[in-house]
Design a protein around this motif. Structure first.
Motif, PDB file in Angstrom:
ATOM      1  N   TYR A   1       2.600   5.268   0.057  1.00 52.48           N
ATOM      2  CA  TYR A   1       2.316   6.137   0.994  1.00 52.48           C
ATOM      3  C   TYR A   1       1.772   7.292   0.160  1.00 52.48           C
ATOM      4  O   TYR A   1       1.803   7.566  -0.925  1.00 52.48           O
ATOM      5  CB  TYR A   1       3.864   6.851   1.376  1.00 52.48           C
ATOM      6  N   ASP A  58      13.022  -2.891  -1.521  1.00 54.41           N
ATOM      7  CA  ASP A  58      13.361  -2.051  -0.567  1.00 54.41           C
ATOM      8  C   ASP A  58      12.536  -2.498   0.712  1.00 54.41           C
ATOM      9  O   ASP A  58      12.927  -1.964   1.961  1.00 54.41           O
ATOM     10  CB  ASP A  58      13.007  -0.646  -0.904  1.00 54.41           C
ATOM     11  N   ILE A  59      11.498  -3.204   0.440  1.00 53.38           N
ATOM     12  CA  ILE A  59      10.813  -3.314   1.877  1.00 53.38           C
ATOM     13  C   ILE A  59      10.449  -4.748   1.969  1.00 53.38           C
ATOM     14  O   ILE A  59       9.512  -5.409   2.591  1.00 53.38           O
ATOM     15  CB  ILE A  59       9.322  -2.653   1.693  1.00 53.38           C
ATOM     16  N   ALA A  75       8.924  -4.277  -4.153  1.00 46.68           N
ATOM     17  CA  ALA A  75      10.133  -4.176  -4.409  1.00 46.68           C
ATOM     18  C   ALA A  75      11.215  -4.756  -3.477  1.00 46.68           C
ATOM     19  O   ALA A  75      10.723  -4.589  -2.083  1.00 46.68           O
ATOM     20  CB  ALA A  75      10.459  -2.830  -5.087  1.00 46.68           C
ATOM     21  N   GLY A  93       7.321   4.118 -10.468  1.00 50.54           N
ATOM     22  CA  GLY A  93       7.701   3.169  -9.621  1.00 50.54           C
ATOM     23  C   GLY A  93       6.558   2.138  -9.096  1.00 50.54           C
ATOM     24  O   GLY A  93       6.636   0.841  -9.167  1.00 50.54           O
ATOM     25  N   ASP A 119      -1.259   3.867   2.163  1.00 47.70           N
ATOM     26  CA  ASP A 119      -0.758   3.773   3.510  1.00 47.70           C
ATOM     27  C   ASP A 119      -0.704   5.454   4.091  1.00 47.70           C
ATOM     28  O   ASP A 119       0.107   6.224   3.485  1.00 47.70           O
ATOM     29  CB  ASP A 119       0.767   3.191   3.347  1.00 47.70           C
ATOM     30  N   HIS A 159      10.660  -7.492  -6.547  1.00 51.14           N
ATOM     31  CA  HIS A 159      11.395  -7.346  -7.675  1.00 51.14           C
ATOM     32  C   HIS A 159      12.594  -6.308  -7.396  1.00 51.14           C
ATOM     33  O   HIS A 159      12.677  -5.751  -6.527  1.00 51.14           O
ATOM     34  CB  HIS A 159      10.428  -6.818  -8.928  1.00 51.14           C
ATOM     35  N   GLY A 160      13.070  -5.858  -8.515  1.00 48.31           N
ATOM     36  CA  GLY A 160      14.307  -4.798  -8.625  1.00 48.31           C
ATOM     37  C   GLY A 160      13.737  -3.454  -8.515  1.00 48.31           C
ATOM     38  O   GLY A 160      12.659  -2.921  -8.608  1.00 48.31           O
ATOM     39  N   PHE A 165      14.234   0.342 -10.326  1.00 49.69           N
ATOM     40  CA  PHE A 165      14.678   0.903 -11.636  1.00 49.69           C
ATOM     41  C   PHE A 165      15.101   2.325 -11.483  1.00 49.69           C
ATOM     42  O   PHE A 165      14.567   3.129 -10.542  1.00 49.69           O
ATOM     43  CB  PHE A 165      13.732   0.732 -12.668  1.00 49.69           C
ATOM     44  N   TYR A 222      -3.440  -6.124   4.852  1.00 53.88           N
ATOM     45  CA  TYR A 222      -3.748  -7.590   3.676  1.00 53.88           C
ATOM     46  C   TYR A 222      -4.478  -8.419   4.639  1.00 53.88           C
ATOM     47  O   TYR A 222      -5.259  -8.898   4.061  1.00 53.88           O
ATOM     48  CB  TYR A 222      -2.227  -8.249   3.754  1.00 53.88           C
ATOM     49  N   THR A 238       5.083  -2.160 -10.065  1.00 53.73           N
ATOM     50  CA  THR A 238       4.477  -3.202  -9.117  1.00 53.73           C
ATOM     51  C   THR A 238       3.110  -3.331  -9.471  1.00 53.73           C
ATOM     52  O   THR A 238       2.706  -4.542  -9.499  1.00 53.73           O
ATOM     53  CB  THR A 238       4.553  -2.658  -7.744  1.00 53.73           C
ATOM     54  N   ILE A 278       0.939  -1.050  -0.224  1.00 58.49           N
ATOM     55  CA  ILE A 278       0.091   0.052   0.062  1.00 58.49           C
ATOM     56  C   ILE A 278       0.963   1.222   0.124  1.00 58.49           C
ATOM     57  O   ILE A 278       1.837   1.265   0.744  1.00 58.49           O
ATOM     58  CB  ILE A 278      -0.969  -0.009   1.318  1.00 58.49           C
TER      59      ILE A 278
HETATM   60  N1  MSP Z   1       3.806   2.247   2.418  1.00 57.13           N
HETATM   61  C1  MSP Z   1       4.978   1.262   2.352  1.00 57.13           C
HETATM   62  C2  MSP Z   1       4.598   0.143   2.136  1.00 57.13           C
HETATM   63  C3  MSP Z   1       3.586  -0.911   3.001  1.00 57.13           C
HETATM   64  S1  MSP Z   1       3.090  -2.250   2.574  1.00 57.13           S
HETATM   65  C4  MSP Z   1       2.323  -2.872   3.749  1.00 57.13           C
HETATM   66  C5  MSP Z   1       5.905   1.839   1.265  1.00 57.13           C
HETATM   67  N2  MSP Z   1       5.194   2.726   0.430  1.00 57.13           N
HETATM   68  S2  MSP Z   1       6.008   3.537  -0.943  1.00 57.13           S
HETATM   69  O1  MSP Z   1       5.196   4.319  -1.579  1.00 57.13           O
HETATM   70  O2  MSP Z   1       7.268   3.763  -0.817  1.00 57.13           O
HETATM   71  O3  MSP Z   1       6.133   2.155  -1.961  1.00 57.13           O
HETATM   72  C6  MSP Z   1       7.163   1.405  -1.976  1.00 57.13           C
HETATM   73  C7  MSP Z   1       7.227   0.299  -3.300  1.00 57.13           C
HETATM   74  O4  MSP Z   1       6.867   1.276  -4.553  1.00 57.13           O
HETATM   75  C8  MSP Z   1       8.159  -0.496  -3.651  1.00 57.13           C
HETATM   76  O5  MSP Z   1       8.283  -1.564  -2.822  1.00 57.13           O
HETATM   77  C9  MSP Z   1       7.798  -0.882  -4.941  1.00 57.13           C
HETATM   78  O6  MSP Z   1       6.984  -1.736  -5.046  1.00 57.13           O
HETATM   79  C10 MSP Z   1       7.381   0.424  -5.748  1.00 57.13           C
HETATM   80  N3  MSP Z   1       8.370   1.327  -6.217  1.00 57.13           N
HETATM   81  C11 MSP Z   1       8.562   2.594  -5.795  1.00 57.13           C
HETATM   82  N4  MSP Z   1       9.842   2.946  -6.675  1.00 57.13           N
HETATM   83  C12 MSP Z   1      10.380   2.040  -7.443  1.00 57.13           C
HETATM   84  C13 MSP Z   1      11.384   2.047  -8.463  1.00 57.13           C
HETATM   85  N5  MSP Z   1      12.026   2.994  -8.600  1.00 57.13           N
HETATM   86  N6  MSP Z   1      11.417   0.953  -8.956  1.00 57.13           N
HETATM   87  C14 MSP Z   1      10.648  -0.143  -8.748  1.00 57.13           C
HETATM   88  N7  MSP Z   1       9.730   0.055  -7.787  1.00 57.13           N
HETATM   89  C15 MSP Z   1       9.374   1.005  -7.101  1.00 57.13           C
HETATM   90  O7  MSP Z   1       6.976   1.350   1.008  1.00 57.13           O
END
Ligand code: MSP
Length: 461
Positions: free
Chosen positions: A12, A253-254, A251, A20, A49, A280-281, A283, A233, A24, A10
């Motif tokens: 932010y 990061d989390i 991705a 990005g 979120d 996933h990765g 970019f 979830y 996903t 979810i």
């Molecule tokens: N709010 C949390 C997630 C909570 S889930 C219970 C969060 N949010 S976020 O807005 O930062 O989204 C992160 C996600 O966005 C990454 O895990 C990925 O799925 C996607 N991405 C954001 N930037 C991205 C890239 N540059 N490349 C690939 N995916 C990217 O973390």
């Protein structure tokens, strides 16, 4: 009926969606649509979120109350996903009443089971608001968070603790045995490696953060936003009898939160664990991280404007292997679009339709099949390889047309050729359906009954 329950993170609501988040979400949609096509009760959960310091600060910067700001940005995510034809079953917001209720019950259960220390104790640490997490000194570069280029906030307050350290052995066993399947394999190894170095108990409440859900057992504290967010979830999944999730997609990061903290708190309350977690990765754009300061943030609507909805869906997943890091540039996207969509698919469909129209050809046989190799690739999250497989079929048919030169054939022979070509095109469209649902539908319609030329599927750039 078999079920398939997939989730995206979810997102932010501090800022509008960019590509990005789109990446996903499109991938999760393709997988879910694929299972739906196979006859599963497949559902995709996505959403926003909305609690915590990051959102409260963003709202304040815009002179708005957090709820008002969250409403505005959340709507932007929803609109973006609607415009991209994301077939979500629910768009959940952590400010939704049912989520707040489930999250409170969840925290109460953790407390009742003794998974949370009964009394808060002093927690000191360096908090990165951008990540909404504490960072160790080793993670910082010159005292700054390397991802956000910001100085973490010194935090010192009474917090409740979740006894994460007690779950190390269980998690090791569950992850190494693939009971919780973490993919790609390299990420699984990474997580197992980190696990070996140990797990510390974590703070799961905030004493000074008002924009959040008050803990049911101590109203003076709010739930730590990451734990609260993960529960989303379960809010939907338990309500709909879909728990456990079949797939959490995100991705890298989390991954840590999803692969360790989330299973641990589920174990603590005796709930079932997610079956697969795929990270996933990340970019970049022209080799650079997307950021407001650099000014290279691309919004989903910019892509849609240029390449259309299905063009965007295609390009995001075709450009580089899912799972690995990659890079996007407008030049590369233009090239791919022209080569594979304007030419490639678009050209092939137009070519065969034109030949068929000339001789009033009618499709009587519709024996198309979903390419089993595409299916195999999809179940392994190899989106670009799945697409490459379809494009091999496109190239093969193109080549055959060049060789046979059907326009030189007499009518019966030409019709025979058109008949086999129509089946191939319908099979291509069927395999394309999860990726490009509108285009696939258009092609299937065009290649049923009497075939007519249509307007180009993908106008050249
Ligand atoms: N709010 C949390 C997630 C909570 S889930 C219970 C969060 N949010 S976020 O807005 O930062 O989204 C992160 C996600 O966005 C990454 O895990 C990925 O799925 C996607 N991405 C954001 N930037 C991205 C890239 N540059 N490349 C690939 N995916 C990217 O973390």
């Amino acid at each position: 009926m078999n079920k398939f329950f997939a989730t995206t993170p979810i997102y932010y609501v501090n800022d509008a969606p960019h590509i990005g988040h789109t990446y996903t979400t499109v991938a999760a949609d393709v997988i879910t649509r694929f299972y739906k096509q196979k006859g599963y009760d497949a559902r995709l959960l996505t959403g926003t979120d909305e609690h915590g310091a990051k959102i409260a600060e963003a709202a304040a910067k815009h002179g708005k109350a957090p709820q008002e700001y969250a409403d505005e940005i959340s709507e932007k995510f929803k609109t973006a996903w609607d415009s991209l034809n994301i077939d979500y079953a629910r768009f959940i917001r952590t400010t939704d009443e049912d989520h707040v209720k489930t999250a409170r019950e969840f925290f109460q259960k953790l407390y009742d089971k003794g998974a949370i220390d009964p009394k808060p104790r002093l927690y000191k640490g360096l908090y990165c608001v951008g990540h909404e997490k504490f960072m160790s000194k080793e993670e910082l570069v010159d005292g700054l968070c390397p991802d956000h280029q910001t100085k973490p906030v010194e935090h010192s307050e009474e917090n409740y603790y979740f006894k994460l350290s007690g779950y190390k052995k269980d998690l090791e066993q569950l992850i190494s045995s693939d009971e919780i399947k973490i993919r790609p394999q390299s990420r699984k190894n990474e997580i197992l490696g980190k696990l070996k170095t140990g797990l510390e108990d974590i703070s799961i409440s905030r004493a000074s953060m008002e924009w959040g859900i008050p803990l049911p057992f101590d109203k003076g504290h709010t739930a730590y936003v990451w734990i609260e967010a993960l529960i989303n979830y379960y809010t939907y999944g338990s309500q709909e009898n879909l728990w456990p999730a079949d797939l959490h997609l995100m991705a890298k990061d989390i991954l840590w939160f999803h692969a360790l903290i989330w299973p641990a708190i589920l174990l603590a309350i005796g709930e079932k664990l997610p079956k697969e977690i795929f990270a996933h990765g990340f970019f970049t754009i022209n080799g650079q991280k997307m950021s407001k300061t650099i000014g290279n943030v691309i919004s989903p609507s910019q892509l849609i404007e240029k390449y259309g909805v299905d063009g965007t869906r295609y390009l995001l997943l075709a450009a580089f292997p899912f799972g690995e890091d990659g890079d996007f540039s407008w030049e590369e996207l233009d090239k791919l679009y022209n080569a594979n969509l304007a030419n490639g698919l678009g050209n092939l469909v137009a070519r065969v339709a034109k030949l068929a129209e000339k001789v009033n050809f009618e499709v009587t046989q519709t024996t198309e099949i979903f390419d089993p190799l595409v299916e195999e690739k999809l179940t392994e999250f190899k989106f670009n390889e799945a697409l490459a497989t379809i494009w091999q079929d496109i190239a093969a048919l193109d080549k055959k047309i060049n060789e046979i030169q059907p326009w030189k054939l007499e009518e019966t022979k030409l019709k025979e050729f058109l008949s086999s070509s129509a089946i191939k095109i319908r099979s291509i469209a069927l395999s394309l359906t999860p990726f490009m649902p509108e285009t696939a539908e258009k092609i299937l319609k065009q290649f049923s009954d009497q075939i007519k030329s249509g307007s180009p599927l993908f106008p050249r750039k």
